[in-house]
Design an enzyme around this catalytic site. Structure first.
Site, PDB file in Angstrom:
ATOM      1  N   VAL A   1      45.739  48.728  16.738  1.00 50.00           N
ATOM      2  CA  VAL A   1      45.107  47.400  16.830  1.00 50.00           C
ATOM      3  C   VAL A   1      46.196  46.348  17.056  1.00 50.00           C
ATOM      4  O   VAL A   1      46.502  45.547  16.164  1.00 50.00           O
ATOM      5  CB  VAL A   1      44.290  47.083  15.553  1.00 50.00           C
ATOM      6  CG1 VAL A   1      43.469  45.803  15.747  1.00 50.00           C
ATOM      7  CG2 VAL A   1      43.354  48.230  15.186  1.00 50.00           C
ATOM      8  N   PRO A   2      46.824  46.338  18.238  1.00 51.02           N
ATOM      9  CA  PRO A   2      47.825  45.295  18.505  1.00 51.02           C
ATOM     10  C   PRO A   2      47.161  43.916  18.450  1.00 51.02           C
ATOM     11  O   PRO A   2      46.030  43.761  18.911  1.00 51.02           O
ATOM     12  CB  PRO A   2      48.327  45.623  19.922  1.00 51.02           C
ATOM     13  CG  PRO A   2      47.326  46.544  20.520  1.00 51.02           C
ATOM     14  CD  PRO A   2      46.632  47.233  19.387  1.00 51.02           C
ATOM     15  N   HIS A   3      47.853  42.962  17.837  1.00 48.50           N
ATOM     16  CA  HIS A   3      47.228  41.639  17.711  1.00 48.50           C
ATOM     17  C   HIS A   3      48.289  40.564  17.565  1.00 48.50           C
ATOM     18  O   HIS A   3      49.411  40.828  17.137  1.00 48.50           O
ATOM     19  CB  HIS A   3      46.293  41.610  16.490  1.00 48.50           C
ATOM     20  CG  HIS A   3      46.978  41.945  15.208  1.00 48.50           C
ATOM     21  ND1 HIS A   3      47.079  43.233  14.746  1.00 48.50           N
ATOM     22  CD2 HIS A   3      47.628  41.176  14.305  1.00 48.50           C
ATOM     23  CE1 HIS A   3      47.753  43.235  13.607  1.00 48.50           C
ATOM     24  NE2 HIS A   3      48.108  41.989  13.309  1.00 48.50           N
ATOM     25  N   THR A   4      47.894  39.353  17.904  1.00 50.32           N
ATOM     26  CA  THR A   4      48.787  38.215  17.702  1.00 50.32           C
ATOM     27  C   THR A   4      47.961  36.943  17.624  1.00 50.32           C
ATOM     28  O   THR A   4      46.770  36.934  17.933  1.00 50.32           O
ATOM     29  CB  THR A   4      49.820  38.107  18.844  1.00 50.32           C
ATOM     30  OG1 THR A   4      50.807  37.132  18.487  1.00 50.32           O
ATOM     31  CG2 THR A   4      49.171  37.669  20.162  1.00 50.32           C
TER      32      THR A   4
END
Lengths: 94, 158
Positions: B67-70
């Site tokens: 779950v890559p997130h920024t």
């Protein structure tokens, strides 16, 4: 004595229990054979499981109860409480 | 909050074929740009923020899921996309395994509550074995859109 042990903590992180805090806890617990559960009211998360921890949706100020049991349970509980106290040593996060 | 509230259907990638974590993130952000859900001129900045976040600890959380997130000031609301990598992508995951299912999230910097709710929502569905298994079997974007709808309606619950 292998527990069970219990401590109350409060989420200090302004962003709440987002993925970095949850990962740090899960990584710590996975290094042991202890059973660690984190409670938010009547909701419970297995602390080995990041998805479980994320589902607590714990925002800043939320009170949580941590319970640990098994070999080294007292030490693992102290380490998790320290993570909360040190705000997960997050300097720059998102 | 439902998946359909923040997953951009046009940005979904059902057959992500990449050789690395960075390529996966780049492809997913490019797809969000093509779908018009992020400003084109912010693409590189968003990719860089996502890669910086990965340096703090992989968002590959085990069981074939990442779950890559920024957070990024160029979005007004939480936006996300889904990608399925049938061959798997090396993601430095917590359990060391490759990832097959990726959810990528971008949220406004001042909305940590929405960010947490988005993560909670995705987490709830990713704990469902049926949801993960069916996602990995999806043959096209429509299959994934349908699955997200079924998940929103709790039709996949055991």
């Amino acid at each position: 004595m292998s527990g069970p042990y219990r401590q109350n903590v409060k989420v200090k992180n302004e962003q709440g229990m987002h993925m970095i805090p949850c990962s740090r806890i899960a990584q710590l617990v996975r290094e042991t054979s202890c059973q660690v559960q984190i409670f938010r009211d009547d909701q419970v998360a297995d602390a080995r499981n990041i998805l479980d921890l994320l589902m607590l949706k714990a925002e800043v100020g939320t009170s949580l109860v941590i319970e640990s049991e098994g070999e080294g349970a007292e030490s693992i509980l102290a380490q998790i409480v320290k993570l909360f106290d040190d705000d997960f040593e997050i300097l720059s996060e998102n | 909050m439902k998946l359909s509230d923040f997953v951009v259907p046009e940005a979904i990638l059902h057959d992500l074929q990449v050789g690395s974590k960075e390529e996966a993130i780049r492809a997913m952000v490019a797809s969000m740009k093509s779908a018009g859900s992020i400003p084109a001129e912010e693409e590189e900045s968003i990719v860089n923020k996502l890669l910086e976040r990965e340096k703090l600890g992989s968002t590959g959380i085990g069981n074939g899921v990442a779950v890559p997130h920024t957070k990024h000031p160029s979005v007004d609301d939480l936006v996300a996309t889904v990608a399925i990598a049938k061959e798997g992508v090396e993601f430095e995951s917590l359990d060391g395994g490759p990832v097959y299912i990726l959810f990528l999230l971008i949220s406004p910097p001042d909305r940590s509550g929405d960010h947490l709710r988005g993560l909670e929502n995705i987490s709830r569905h990713l704990r469902n074995q049926k949801f993960c298994s069916f996602l990995r079997q999806a043959r096209n974007r429509e299959d994934i859109i349908e699955l997200l709808k079924e998940a929103d309606n709790n039709e996949l619950d055991d």
